[in-house]
Design a protein around this motif. Structure first.
Motif, PDB file in Angstrom:
ATOM      1  N   ALA A 186       0.841  -1.202   0.000  1.00 46.29           N
ATOM      2  CA  ALA A 186       0.000   0.000   0.000  1.00 46.29           C
ATOM      3  C   ALA A 186       0.878   1.253   0.000  1.00 46.29           C
ATOM      4  CB  ALA A 186      -0.932  -0.005   1.204  1.00 46.29           C
ATOM      5  N   MET A 187       1.979   1.214   0.766  1.00 48.49           N
ATOM      6  CA  MET A 187       2.928   2.338   0.772  1.00 48.49           C
ATOM      7  C   MET A 187       3.431   2.564  -0.660  1.00 48.49           C
ATOM      8  SD  MET A 187       3.572   3.490   3.987  1.00 48.49           S
ATOM      9  CE  MET A 187       5.277   4.001   4.226  1.00 48.49           C
ATOM     10  N   CYS A 188       3.707   1.447  -1.345  1.00 49.11           N
ATOM     11  CA  CYS A 188       4.176   1.496  -2.744  1.00 49.11           C
ATOM     12  C   CYS A 188       3.185   2.224  -3.640  1.00 49.11           C
ATOM     13  CB  CYS A 188       4.294   0.065  -3.277  1.00 49.11           C
ATOM     14  SG  CYS A 188       5.973  -0.429  -3.560  1.00 49.11           S
ATOM     15  N   ILE A 189       1.904   1.925  -3.474  1.00 45.95           N
ATOM     16  CA  ILE A 189       0.862   2.511  -4.336  1.00 45.95           C
ATOM     17  C   ILE A 189       0.825   4.030  -4.156  1.00 45.95           C
ATOM     18  CG2 ILE A 189      -1.656   2.642  -4.661  1.00 45.95           C
ATOM     19  CD1 ILE A 189      -1.698  -0.417  -4.091  1.00 45.95           C
ATOM     20  N   ALA A 190       0.868   4.488  -2.895  1.00 47.98           N
ATOM     21  CA  ALA A 190       0.836   5.929  -2.615  1.00 47.98           C
ATOM     22  C   ALA A 190       2.083   6.606  -3.202  1.00 47.98           C
ATOM     23  CB  ALA A 190       0.768   6.166  -1.110  1.00 47.98           C
ATOM     24  N   GLU A 191       3.240   5.961  -2.997  1.00 54.26           N
ATOM     25  CA  GLU A 191       4.514   6.500  -3.495  1.00 54.26           C
ATOM     26  C   GLU A 191       4.491   6.574  -5.024  1.00 54.26           C
ATOM     27  OE1 GLU A 191       7.771   4.167  -2.027  1.00 54.26           O
ATOM     28  OE2 GLU A 191       9.191   5.112  -3.387  1.00 54.26           O
ATOM     29  N   GLN A 192       3.984   5.496  -5.646  1.00 57.19           N
ATOM     30  CA  GLN A 192       3.961   5.408  -7.109  1.00 57.19           C
ATOM     31  C   GLN A 192       3.081   6.490  -7.722  1.00 57.19           C
ATOM     32  OE1 GLN A 192       6.026   3.123  -8.579  1.00 57.19           O
ATOM     33  NE2 GLN A 192       5.634   4.375 -10.375  1.00 57.19           N
TER      34      GLN A 192
END
Lengths: 115, 115
Positions: free
Chosen positions: A76-82
């Protein structure tokens, strides 16, 4: 755990106490009391913040015996960062294209100024 | 323009209309009416969202004659992205160390299981 949702993820990260909790969890799983320890707030307030983080998908919790263990949910952190990265790189690409265009225009002009 | 502030930046990104505006601005500067065009809302509502984006530091606006031109402020986008990235990579590092530890423990155990 809910599916990642950008509205809820960014909302969850918009609070300094919740960011402190994410920061703590990035160093490894923690119980609710361990999460509460460095924060100057009541346990119910910590639980409320935790619920926001859990609903956003950024944090997962699991009850083991009488202790609730919390951990970071990195995808989920990845999705926000992406999401931010995609917008920023699109902006950068556009700026690079503009730079190339200005360089080309400059090259076209130079011979004329030397005539 | 205000100094970048994580609370305000993540708060600004927590709304789908504001993210749509950031997405539009990642493709180049736009006037307020251009930003409003694809959104199903009144111009005052767009201006209100724009003020949130501007206060967060993610968007800069400049009045040129009678037109207010809006553009993305990439360094602020970088700060928000970096905050998430730092937490995610810390988590990944910890996971890698745990993996190494488990591999080493496994290596220690293997000769015993072969005895």
């Amino acid at each position: 755990m809910s599916a990642p949702n950008l509205d809820m993820m960014f909302q969850a990260l918009a609070d300094p106490s919740r960011r402190a909790m994410v920061e703590r969890l990035s160093r490894g799983p923690a119980s609710v009391s361990q999460l509460a320890e460095p924060l100057a707030m009541s346990l119910p307030a910590v639980v409320q913040h935790l619920q926001v983080l859990e609903a956003s998908g950024l944090v997962a919790t699991q009850k083991i015996g009488r202790v609730r263990s919390c951990s970071l949910h990195a995808p989920a952190m990845c999705i926000a960062e992406q999401w931010i990265n995609d917008r920023r790189t699109e902006w950068q690409r556009r700026l690079d294209r503009l730079g190339d265009y200005l360089d080309a225009t400059n090259d076209d002009l130079e011979p004329e100024t030397n005539r």
